[in-house]
Motif scaffolding. Structure first.
Motif, short mmCIF file in Angstrom:
data_model
loop_
_atom_site.label_atom_id
_atom_site.label_comp_id
_atom_site.label_asym_id
_atom_site.label_seq_id
_atom_site.Cartn_x
_atom_site.Cartn_y
_atom_site.Cartn_z
N TRP A 61 0.85 -1.19 0.00
CA TRP A 61 0.00 0.00 0.00
C TRP A 61 0.88 1.24 0.00
CZ3 TRP A 61 0.78 3.36 4.01
CH2 TRP A 61 1.37 2.84 5.18
N ARG A 62 0.30 2.34 -0.46
CA ARG A 62 1.04 3.60 -0.46
C ARG A 62 0.08 4.77 -0.43
NH1 ARG A 62 3.13 4.13 -6.75
NH2 ARG A 62 1.13 3.56 -7.67
N VAL A 63 0.59 5.89 0.06
CA VAL A 63 -0.16 7.15 0.11
C VAL A 63 0.67 8.20 -0.63
CG1 VAL A 63 -1.14 8.94 1.59
CG2 VAL A 63 -1.21 6.53 2.31
N LEU A 64 0.02 8.95 -1.51
CA LEU A 64 0.71 9.95 -2.31
C LEU A 64 0.12 11.33 -2.07
CD1 LEU A 64 0.12 7.25 -4.38
CD2 LEU A 64 1.91 8.51 -5.62
N GLU A 65 1.00 12.32 -2.06
CA GLU A 65 0.59 13.73 -2.10
C GLU A 65 1.16 14.29 -3.40
OE1 GLU A 65 0.45 17.76 0.67
OE2 GLU A 65 1.83 16.13 1.18
N GLY A 66 0.27 14.69 -4.29
CA GLY A 66 0.72 15.02 -5.63
C GLY A 66 1.21 13.75 -6.30
N GLU A 67 2.42 13.76 -6.81
CA GLU A 67 2.99 12.57 -7.44
C GLU A 67 3.98 11.85 -6.54
OE1 GLU A 67 1.91 11.40 -10.32
OE2 GLU A 67 0.49 13.08 -10.30
N ALA A 68 4.20 12.38 -5.33
CA ALA A 68 5.22 11.82 -4.45
C ALA A 68 4.61 10.87 -3.42
CB ALA A 68 5.96 12.94 -3.72
N THR A 69 5.21 9.71 -3.27
CA THR A 69 4.79 8.78 -2.23
C THR A 69 5.29 9.30 -0.89
OG1 THR A 69 4.84 6.88 -3.72
CG2 THR A 69 4.97 6.42 -1.36
N VAL A 70 4.39 9.49 0.07
CA VAL A 70 4.78 10.04 1.37
C VAL A 70 4.89 8.96 2.44
CG1 VAL A 70 3.85 12.32 0.87
CG2 VAL A 70 2.37 10.60 1.92
N VAL A 71 4.21 7.85 2.26
CA VAL A 71 4.32 6.74 3.20
C VAL A 71 3.85 5.48 2.48
CG1 VAL A 71 2.03 7.15 4.19
CG2 VAL A 71 3.74 5.91 5.52
N SER A 72 4.44 4.35 2.80
CA SER A 72 4.06 3.10 2.16
C SER A 72 4.38 1.95 3.09
CB SER A 72 4.80 2.93 0.82
OG SER A 72 6.20 2.87 1.03
N GLY A 73 3.87 0.77 2.73
CA GLY A 73 4.13 -0.38 3.58
C GLY A 73 3.49 -1.63 3.02
N ARG A 74 3.45 -2.67 3.86
CA ARG A 74 2.85 -3.93 3.47
C ARG A 74 1.91 -4.37 4.58
NH1 ARG A 74 4.11 -5.96 -0.76
NH2 ARG A 74 5.52 -7.21 -1.68
N PHE A 75 0.89 -5.12 4.15
CA PHE A 75 -0.10 -5.66 5.09
C PHE A 75 -0.38 -7.09 4.69
CE2 PHE A 75 -4.21 -6.60 6.86
CZ PHE A 75 -4.27 -5.90 8.05
N ASP A 76 -0.24 -8.01 5.64
CA ASP A 76 -0.53 -9.41 5.38
C ASP A 76 -1.96 -9.73 5.79
OD1 ASP A 76 2.04 -9.84 4.46
OD2 ASP A 76 2.80 -10.36 6.45
N THR A 77 -2.71 -10.30 4.87
CA THR A 77 -4.10 -10.64 5.14
C THR A 77 -4.35 -12.10 4.79
OG1 THR A 77 -6.41 -10.00 4.78
CG2 THR A 77 -4.96 -9.94 2.86
N GLY A 78 -5.50 -12.61 5.22
CA GLY A 78 -5.82 -13.99 4.96
C GLY A 78 -7.25 -14.31 5.33
N PRO A 79 -7.60 -15.58 5.35
CA PRO A 79 -8.99 -15.97 5.60
C PRO A 79 -9.45 -15.63 7.01
CG PRO A 79 -7.55 -17.91 5.51
CD PRO A 79 -6.74 -16.74 5.03
N GLU A 80 -8.54 -15.49 7.95
CA GLU A 80 -8.94 -15.17 9.33
C GLU A 80 -9.60 -13.80 9.44
OE1 GLU A 80 -5.09 -13.21 8.66
OE2 GLU A 80 -5.86 -15.24 8.24
N ARG A 81 -9.39 -12.93 8.45
CA ARG A 81 -10.03 -11.61 8.41
C ARG A 81 -10.72 -11.40 7.07
NH1 ARG A 81 -7.44 -7.38 10.17
NH2 ARG A 81 -8.51 -6.03 8.68
N ASP A 82 -11.08 -12.50 6.43
CA ASP A 82 -11.81 -12.48 5.17
C ASP A 82 -11.07 -11.71 4.08
OD1 ASP A 82 -13.94 -13.37 3.67
OD2 ASP A 82 -15.25 -11.68 4.16
N TYR A 83 -9.76 -11.73 4.12
CA TYR A 83 -8.89 -11.09 3.14
C TYR A 83 -9.10 -9.57 3.05
CZ TYR A 83 -7.28 -15.67 1.69
OH TYR A 83 -6.71 -16.92 1.69
N THR A 84 -9.59 -8.99 4.11
CA THR A 84 -9.68 -7.53 4.16
C THR A 84 -8.34 -6.94 4.60
OG1 THR A 84 -10.54 -7.57 6.43
CG2 THR A 84 -12.14 -7.54 4.61
#
Length: 566
Positions: A66-89
């Motif tokens: 995932w990432r968040v942009l202001e204008g064309e610049a990425t200001v923060v980003s990261g990763r999130f692990d999901t699975g069936p225990e949270r219905d892939y949300t």
């Protein structure tokens, strides 16, 4: 303004790539079929949400970038692990943002990228205006979500305030709620039965979030949400619900836990703090030095058992031995001091928040509340119509509702409340709420949903002292009473019978556009011309203004805020 679907997600660049990302090893057949959303904005943070549909046959974990942009610049980003225990949300509480800023965001699994969403943080100070779209009650079979298409096209929008009934629990039986429309529009609920289990609630949330108009609104601005009753079951309260039968549907606490787990998984709402009740979702949002929005919870944390006329208005022997309604006993029960919608802990929190907002110099305190607050007696039409006129109006009511309608008219001759599920069913609790307003020294703007009708009300306590102004939004698509009773002018009758009701429309569908500046608050009741087809028209039905130290003014004849999308 005429609205027509024209690739609404494209209005926001949704689905377009906004820069290269590192390739990931997950299967390329994963997708983002449920769109993206943001919610619960703060001055430095916001919740980002999506759901990954895994590849067919896959049941393992998925890593999402995932990432968040202001204008064309990425200001923060990261990763999130999901699975069936949270219905892939996927839900991230993104921090480190700047106050009062517009951002874009997206998600990716490998080379598969989600639509792009827009969001906005709250200002820390210096806010000059705030625009909020207020919505409630979206029955999927009840009609098209044209309201959300209109909201997605708004030129200026800080947040969408959702007051509940985001989903409905009913099944697809022929006589189920809204199913006549659902069949005609091929909008049948999934699963087809009434939802009770965790899998059921997850599936129902998933279906709602496949709607393109709802996706477009979520991608347009952050949502600030609370639930009402249908996110669990109709007329829910602390220990049960009208539409929960323990003998066939099990323990209500188990059903409620399943409903809330699915809600937190599928909604862009901040998770409850560790150790806190998941039911306690009351929270505040401060729009710079202009306004505070307090979202309250009136279903699952403090609501005592509701009353209804069929079960609690009983008969007694009259003077001639014939049975008569025992109105004294019913009113005694209705006015029991223990009856409440909001327990003492939440009320104390609200009082503190109102006081703090006033002390901070904010001119506006806004209450995001689920049900209508005003004192609204059912209309005694016998005072203004002849028997022949009444019979003529009854004849216009569809036969399926005629007997129920006649019974209601009979009860309303006695001055009984129009809706016992609203604050009118809890008068002692309402007085305590008004006491909190008085203690804080404020007259807030109260927002209301649930009723499937538009309301503009001046709220007065039992002594007749004005305590607040209320704007009630109609439904996105849920049936209104006015839909069922034909040509009977119910809204006008309620206005005539109740001095707190300045305006009421029991038929139109739409949303409230609340625009706040330092000197005034404008509430425009925005109505869509139809929920059964596209294209459609959206136009102001009524517009009222409030001054911080003044009363309510009908501004309908003046120019409403621009709703152009070009």
């Amino acid at each position: 303004m005429t609205m027509n679907r024209r690739g609404l997600l494209g209005l926001f660049g949704a689905g377009a790539a906004i820069g290269a990302t590192p390739a990931m090893a997950e299967a390329a057949s994963a997708s983002f079929a449920h769109g993206v959303a943001s919610g619960d904005p703060g001055t430095d943070r916001v919740i980002l949400w999506t759901r990954v549909t895994p590849a067919e046959g896959s049941s393992g974990p998925i890593s999402v970038a995932w990432r968040v942009l202001e204008g064309e610049a990425t200001v923060v980003s990261g990763r999130f692990d999901t699975g069936p225990e949270r219905d892939y949300t996927v839900k991230i509480d993104v921090a480190g943002l700047r106050p009062g800023r517009d951002y874009r965001y997206d998600f990716a699994v490998g080379e598969i990228r989600s639509p792009v969403g827009r969001t906005r943080t709250l200002a820390a100070e210096g806010e000059t205006s705030v625009n909020l779209a207020v919505v409630s009650c979206q029955l999927y079979p009840g009609g098209l979500f044209n309201v959300y298409e209109a909201i997605a096209a708004l030129p200026s929008l800080d947040a969408v305030v959702h007051l509940g009934d985001y989903i409905y629990e009913y099944g697809a039986e022929a006589d189920a709620y809204g199913m006549a429309t659902g069949v005609a529009l091929n909008r049948l609920p999934e699963p087809r039965h009434e939802i009770v289990s965790l899998a059921d609630y997850r599936a129902r949330h998933a279906q709602y979030k496949t709607d393109a108009d709802l996706q477009a609104a979520h991608a347009r601005a952050p949502f600030i949400c609370v639930w009402d009753d249908h996110e669990t079951a109709n007329d829910a309260w602390l220990h049960g619900a009208e539409n929960h039968q323990p003998e066939t549907e099990g323990d209500f606490a188990v059903r409620k836990a399943a409903a809330l787990k699915a809600y937190y998984e599928w909604m862009p709402i901040r998770e409850a703090a560790p150790g806190a009740l998941k039911e306690a979702i009351h929270r505040s949002f401060h729009f710079g030095d202009l306004a505070s929005l307090m979202m309250v919870e009136t279903r699952l944390t403090g609501r005592t058992e509701p009353l209804d006329y069929s079960g609690h208005l009983t008969a007694k022997d009259g003077p001639d031995g014939e049975p008569v309604l025992d109105l004294d006993a019913f009113r005694a029960r209705l006015n029991d001091p223990a009856r409440d919608l909001m327990g003492p802990d939440q009320r104390e929190w609200l009082t503190r928040e109102l006081k703090a907002s006033k002390a901070a110099g904010r001119p506006w305190q806004v209450l995001g509340n689920q049900v209508v607050t005003a004192r609204v007696a059912g209309p005694d039409v016998s005072r203004t119509m002849t028997p022949a006129q009444i019979e003529g109006l009854i004849a216009q009511v569809p036969e399926a509702f005629r007997e129920q309608f006649e019974q209601a008219l009979f009860l309303f001759k006695m001055g009984l409340p129009f809706n016992l599920d609203a604050w009118d069913g809890y008068p002692a609790g309402r007085e305590r709420l008004y006491g909190a307003f008085a203690d804080a020294g404020v007259q807030p703007i109260v927002l209301a949903g649930d009723s499937h009708a538009f309301w503009v009300n001046e709220l007065k306590d039992a002594g007749g002292v004005r305590r607040a102004v209320e704007f009630g939004t109609s439904a996105v698509s849920s049936p209104s009473i006015g839909d069922a009773i034909g040509g009977f002018p119910l809204g006008a009758a309620l206005m005539q019978a109740n001095d707190e009701v300045a305006f009421c429309d029991q038929s139109a569908k739409g949303f409230v556009l609340l625009s706040l500046t330092k000197d005034r608050a404008d509430a425009t009741l925005m109505a869509v011309s139809t929920i059964f087809a596209k294209p459609f028209e959206v136009s102001p039905l009524k517009r009222f203004s409030v001054r911080p130290d003044g009363g309510l003014v009908d501004e309908t004849g003046s120019n409403p805020p621009s709703q152009s999308t070009t």
